[in-house]
Design a protein around this motif. Structure first.
Motif, PDB file in Angstrom:
ATOM      1  N   GLN A 283       0.828  -1.209   0.000  1.00  0.00           N
ATOM      2  CA  GLN A 283       0.000   0.000   0.000  1.00  0.00           C
ATOM      3  C   GLN A 283       0.863   1.261   0.000  1.00  0.00           C
ATOM      4  OE1 GLN A 283      -2.524  -0.424   3.432  1.00  0.00           O
ATOM      5  NE2 GLN A 283      -3.706  -2.134   2.548  1.00  0.00           N
ATOM      6  N   VAL A 284       1.973   1.228   0.745  1.00  0.00           N
ATOM      7  CA  VAL A 284       2.901   2.360   0.753  1.00  0.00           C
ATOM      8  C   VAL A 284       3.436   2.611  -0.652  1.00  0.00           C
ATOM      9  CG1 VAL A 284       5.171   3.141   1.554  1.00  0.00           C
ATOM     10  CG2 VAL A 284       3.561   2.137   3.174  1.00  0.00           C
ATOM     11  N   HIS A 285       3.830   1.556  -1.334  1.00  0.00           N
ATOM     12  CA  HIS A 285       4.380   1.697  -2.683  1.00  0.00           C
ATOM     13  C   HIS A 285       3.317   2.132  -3.685  1.00  0.00           C
ATOM     14  CE1 HIS A 285       8.373  -0.681  -2.236  1.00  0.00           C
ATOM     15  NE2 HIS A 285       8.075  -0.002  -1.144  1.00  0.00           N
ATOM     16  N   ASP A 286       2.096   1.661  -3.511  1.00  0.00           N
ATOM     17  CA  ASP A 286       1.011   2.037  -4.428  1.00  0.00           C
ATOM     18  C   ASP A 286       0.665   3.520  -4.316  1.00  0.00           C
ATOM     19  OD1 ASP A 286       0.868  -0.520  -5.393  1.00  0.00           O
ATOM     20  OD2 ASP A 286      -0.814  -1.130  -4.115  1.00  0.00           O
ATOM     21  N   SER A 287       1.044   4.163  -3.206  1.00  0.00           N
ATOM     22  CA  SER A 287       0.745   5.585  -3.012  1.00  0.00           C
ATOM     23  C   SER A 287       1.734   6.492  -3.743  1.00  0.00           C
ATOM     24  CB  SER A 287       0.754   5.929  -1.506  1.00  0.00           C
ATOM     25  OG  SER A 287      -0.221   5.175  -0.811  1.00  0.00           O
TER      26      SER A 287
ATOM     27  N   ASN B 253      13.368  -0.680   0.400  1.00  0.00           N
ATOM     28  CA  ASN B 253      11.997  -0.321   0.048  1.00  0.00           C
ATOM     29  C   ASN B 253      11.043  -0.265   1.232  1.00  0.00           C
ATOM     30  OD1 ASN B 253      11.735   0.103  -2.853  1.00  0.00           O
ATOM     31  ND2 ASN B 253      12.504  -1.990  -3.039  1.00  0.00           N
ATOM     32  N   LYS B 254      11.515  -0.487   2.444  1.00  0.00           N
ATOM     33  CA  LYS B 254      10.594  -0.564   3.575  1.00  0.00           C
ATOM     34  C   LYS B 254      10.168   0.797   4.115  1.00  0.00           C
ATOM     35  CE  LYS B 254      11.264  -5.180   5.425  1.00  0.00           C
ATOM     36  NZ  LYS B 254      11.483  -5.973   6.637  1.00  0.00           N
ATOM     37  N   ILE B 255      10.847   1.873   3.728  1.00  0.00           N
ATOM     38  CA  ILE B 255      10.428   3.204   4.183  1.00  0.00           C
ATOM     39  C   ILE B 255       9.516   3.865   3.167  1.00  0.00           C
ATOM     40  CG2 ILE B 255      11.234   5.529   4.749  1.00  0.00           C
ATOM     41  CD1 ILE B 255      13.668   4.332   6.029  1.00  0.00           C
ATOM     42  N   THR B 256       9.889   3.794   1.894  1.00  0.00           N
ATOM     43  CA  THR B 256       9.065   4.361   0.833  1.00  0.00           C
ATOM     44  C   THR B 256       9.439   3.689  -0.480  1.00  0.00           C
ATOM     45  OG1 THR B 256       8.288   6.435  -0.169  1.00  0.00           O
ATOM     46  CG2 THR B 256      10.655   6.238   0.254  1.00  0.00           C
ATOM     47  N   TYR B 257       8.684   3.965  -1.525  1.00  0.00           N
ATOM     48  CA  TYR B 257       8.980   3.379  -2.837  1.00  0.00           C
ATOM     49  C   TYR B 257      10.247   3.991  -3.414  1.00  0.00           C
ATOM     50  CZ  TYR B 257       8.629   2.537  -7.852  1.00  0.00           C
ATOM     51  OH  TYR B 257       8.901   2.191  -9.156  1.00  0.00           O
TER      52      TYR B 257
ATOM     53  N   VAL C  72       0.849  11.350   2.435  1.00  0.00           N
ATOM     54  CA  VAL C  72       1.531  10.888   3.650  1.00  0.00           C
ATOM     55  C   VAL C  72       1.579   9.372   3.727  1.00  0.00           C
ATOM     56  CG1 VAL C  72       1.016  12.969   4.971  1.00  0.00           C
ATOM     57  CG2 VAL C  72      -0.620  11.064   4.978  1.00  0.00           C
ATOM     58  N   HIS C  73       0.685   8.701   3.011  1.00  0.00           N
ATOM     59  CA  HIS C  73       0.667   7.242   3.024  1.00  0.00           C
ATOM     60  C   HIS C  73       1.796   6.652   2.192  1.00  0.00           C
ATOM     61  CE1 HIS C  73      -3.599   8.343   3.954  1.00  0.00           C
ATOM     62  NE2 HIS C  73      -3.403   7.430   4.890  1.00  0.00           N
ATOM     63  N   ALA C  74       2.538   7.482   1.466  1.00  0.00           N
ATOM     64  CA  ALA C  74       3.662   6.998   0.669  1.00  0.00           C
ATOM     65  C   ALA C  74       4.905   6.754   1.522  1.00  0.00           C
ATOM     66  CB  ALA C  74       3.984   7.993  -0.442  1.00  0.00           C
ATOM     67  N   VAL C  75       4.830   7.062   2.817  1.00  0.00           N
ATOM     68  CA  VAL C  75       5.932   6.820   3.747  1.00  0.00           C
ATOM     69  C   VAL C  75       5.479   5.806   4.792  1.00  0.00           C
ATOM     70  CG1 VAL C  75       7.463   7.837   5.479  1.00  0.00           C
ATOM     71  CG2 VAL C  75       6.883   9.132   3.419  1.00  0.00           C
ATOM     72  N   ASN C  76       6.314   4.824   5.061  1.00  0.00           N
ATOM     73  CA  ASN C  76       6.022   3.817   6.075  1.00  0.00           C
ATOM     74  C   ASN C  76       6.429   4.380   7.432  1.00  0.00           C
ATOM     75  OD1 ASN C  76       5.686   1.589   7.677  1.00  0.00           O
ATOM     76  ND2 ASN C  76       6.999   0.231   6.481  1.00  0.00           N
ATOM     77  N   TRP C  77       5.489   4.999   8.109  1.00  0.00           N
ATOM     78  CA  TRP C  77       5.790   5.677   9.369  1.00  0.00           C
ATOM     79  C   TRP C  77       6.148   4.698  10.472  1.00  0.00           C
ATOM     80  CZ3 TRP C  77       6.706  10.559   8.693  1.00  0.00           C
ATOM     81  CH2 TRP C  77       6.063  11.250   7.648  1.00  0.00           C
TER      82      TRP C  77
END
Length: 493
Positions: free
Chosen positions: A308-312, A400-404, A451-456
């Motif tokens: 979902q993070v990557h899809d954003s 890739n675990k923080i953002t795309y 904001v959903h493009a970052v894995n908080w």
């Protein structure tokens, strides 16, 4: 001080410093090459081969400044003036505390700050020996270093926005993005070369031969202009023929591209597989063991949350992104060079203090401990060893675990983090490269406008590990120092 009596501290210190440098290479490999591997610009094996050279050169050419800060800028070494051998033991305990935490964190896959680790360990032995007054609380001591931990990710994040947004809106967001990218490449090379050239002139040339500001500017602009012209007339045509023309070009063809006739098309993966011969099973097993550390799969996408993070994140033209993959390889080298220049101090700073005291019998009067060249070389080599054999653990955690990650994003992340680290090296601040690349990664992720493009969650975990590092390393080092200096003495009749 009787020199031979403390030979054991010197020998053990050299061993532990090597272990600490190994841990630095294993944990901080992600700082330099996680984005390049995650965006598939490089394989893990290619990243390790490149880093072997760039980490070593950064450590050897630019590592002295931060090493001096680490070895003498945190605790008040005058407290040890009457007992220099006690400072030797303190530095040994600091290396032990730092290496323990870094290796433990690497085994667990936690991306921690190796700078935090050694600073916390030195603070721990200082407080253990003389209380809180042993720590240099002036701005030039620990507070400046602590401030840099907050400033460095913020500065790297701001630089990432400055780098990525013009690329996003000026190149990537247009229908003719590939053509715009070809125009932008020489400009990007020029600006990057200006930054690299300035630091090299200041740290390598100017330290040996004082130069005026005009001479410095002339050298920097001359070097950057030469690189930009080479890029315009050689690299850009090579990119166009390699990507658009799909010609089978090697990297060395760039030097002769204006005179090179049209070459055949690239072979497909199927063609290459059919052309491979059989390999000896014995050789395959030997090769598998030798290259175990660089053949790991680090591109894991194992949760719905990560998908979902990557899809954003927005997607851009494949050819344009592929073009940026070549640029990202260059910025990966720059990031690795910057990392080696800053983080080698974490291992060689304390051991240089031990060596100096052992050879002279006293503490440096000006508080600055010289760093022998062979120590920098050894530190760089052990960083490389840790990176190649054990670095995949941290690569899995970041990437890739923080953002795309895409090549254009990875290029922006690495360039901005490198600017922050090189600036800190120039100012002799031992900043955390982990903080810099994390700040730039989060900032580029936010440039998606979502904001959903970052894995908080992952970002919060990284920050938690930063907080945990200083007290744990300090506690281990402080307890070791207390045990070694205050334990009862037993005699046998």
């Amino acid at each position: 001080m009787i020199q031979g009596e403390y030979l054991w501290i010197l020998v053990l210190g050299l061993i532990v410093a090597a272990i600490d440098a190994f841990g630095i290479g294993a944990n901080d490999v992600a700082n330099s090459f996680a984005t390049a591997v995650s965006s598939k610009s490089l394989t893990l094996r290619q990243a390790c081969v490149i880093a072997v050279f760039t980490e070593f050169l950064g450590a050897f050419l630019l590592g002295r400044g931060t090493a001096k800060t680490i070895s003498s800028g945190i605790i008040d070494i005058n407290l040890f003036s009457n007992k220099p051998e006690l400072l030797m033991f303190a530095m040994l305990c600091a290396l032990m505390g730092s290496s323990f935490w870094v290796l433990f964190a690497t085994r667990m896959g936690w991306p921690v700050s190796t700078t935090h680790s050694i600073v916390g360990a030195i603070v721990g032995v200082g407080i253990s020996g003389f209380g809180v007054l042993a720590v240099d609380w002036s701005w030039k001591g620990l507070p400046q270093i602590i401030a840099s931990w907050f400033i460095s990710p913020a500065f790297a994040g701001v630089m990432a926005v400055v780098v990525f947004l013009p690329i996003k809106h000026g190149v990537l967001g247009h229908a003719n993005s590939f053509r715009r990218g070809l125009v932008a490449v020489p400009i990007i090379f020029f600006l990057t070369a200006v930054i690299d050239s300035f630091y090299l002139v200041e740290k390598v040339i100017k330290d040996r031969n004082p130069l005026s500001k005009g001479a410095t500017a002339a050298i920097v602009l001359g070097m950057a202009s030469s690189i930009a012209l080479f890029c315009q007339f050689f690299f850009v045509p090579w990119l166009k023929r390699c990507i658009q023309g799909e010609e089978d070009l090697k990297f060395y063809h760039v030097f002769a591209i204006p005179f090179l006739a049209t070459r055949p098309k690239k072979m497909t993966t199927k063609d290459m597989e059919e052309g491979k011969g059989e390999v000896s099973s014995m050789w395959a097993r030997v090769k598998g063991v030798a290259l175990r550390g660089v053949n790991k799969d680090v591109l894991n996408m194992d949760t719905d949350h990560l998908r979902q993070v990557h899809d954003s994140a927005a997607r851009f033209d494949d050819n344009t992104e592929y073009m940026f993959s070549f640029l990202q390889v260059i910025t990966s080298c720059m990031a690795s060079f910057a990392h080696g220049s800053n983080d080698v101090a974490n291992a060689v700073g304390p051991i240089s203090t031990i060596i100096y005291i052992y050879n002279t019998g006293h503490i440096s009067p000006d508080g600055v401990t010289p760093v022998p060249s062979w120590v920098l070389i050894s530190g760089g080599l052990f960083i490389d060893l840790g990176l190649v054999t054990y670095g995949y653990n941290i690569m899995r955690s970041l990437g890739n675990k923080i953002t795309y990650h895409s090549p254009s994003r990875g290029f922006s992340m690495e360039l901005s983090a490198s600017i922050a680290v090189l600036t800190a090296t120039f100012l002799k601040w031992p900043v955390s490269t982990t903080h810099c690349i994390t700040g730039s990664t989060a900032a580029v992720g936010l440039c998606n406008g979502d904001v959903h493009a970052v894995n908080w969650r992952m970002l919060a975990w990284c920050m938690f590990s930063w907080i945990l590092t200083l007290p744990v390393a300090g506690l281990v080092a402080g307890l070791l120092f207390a045990f070694g200096t205050r334990s009862p003495s037993f005699t046998v009749a």
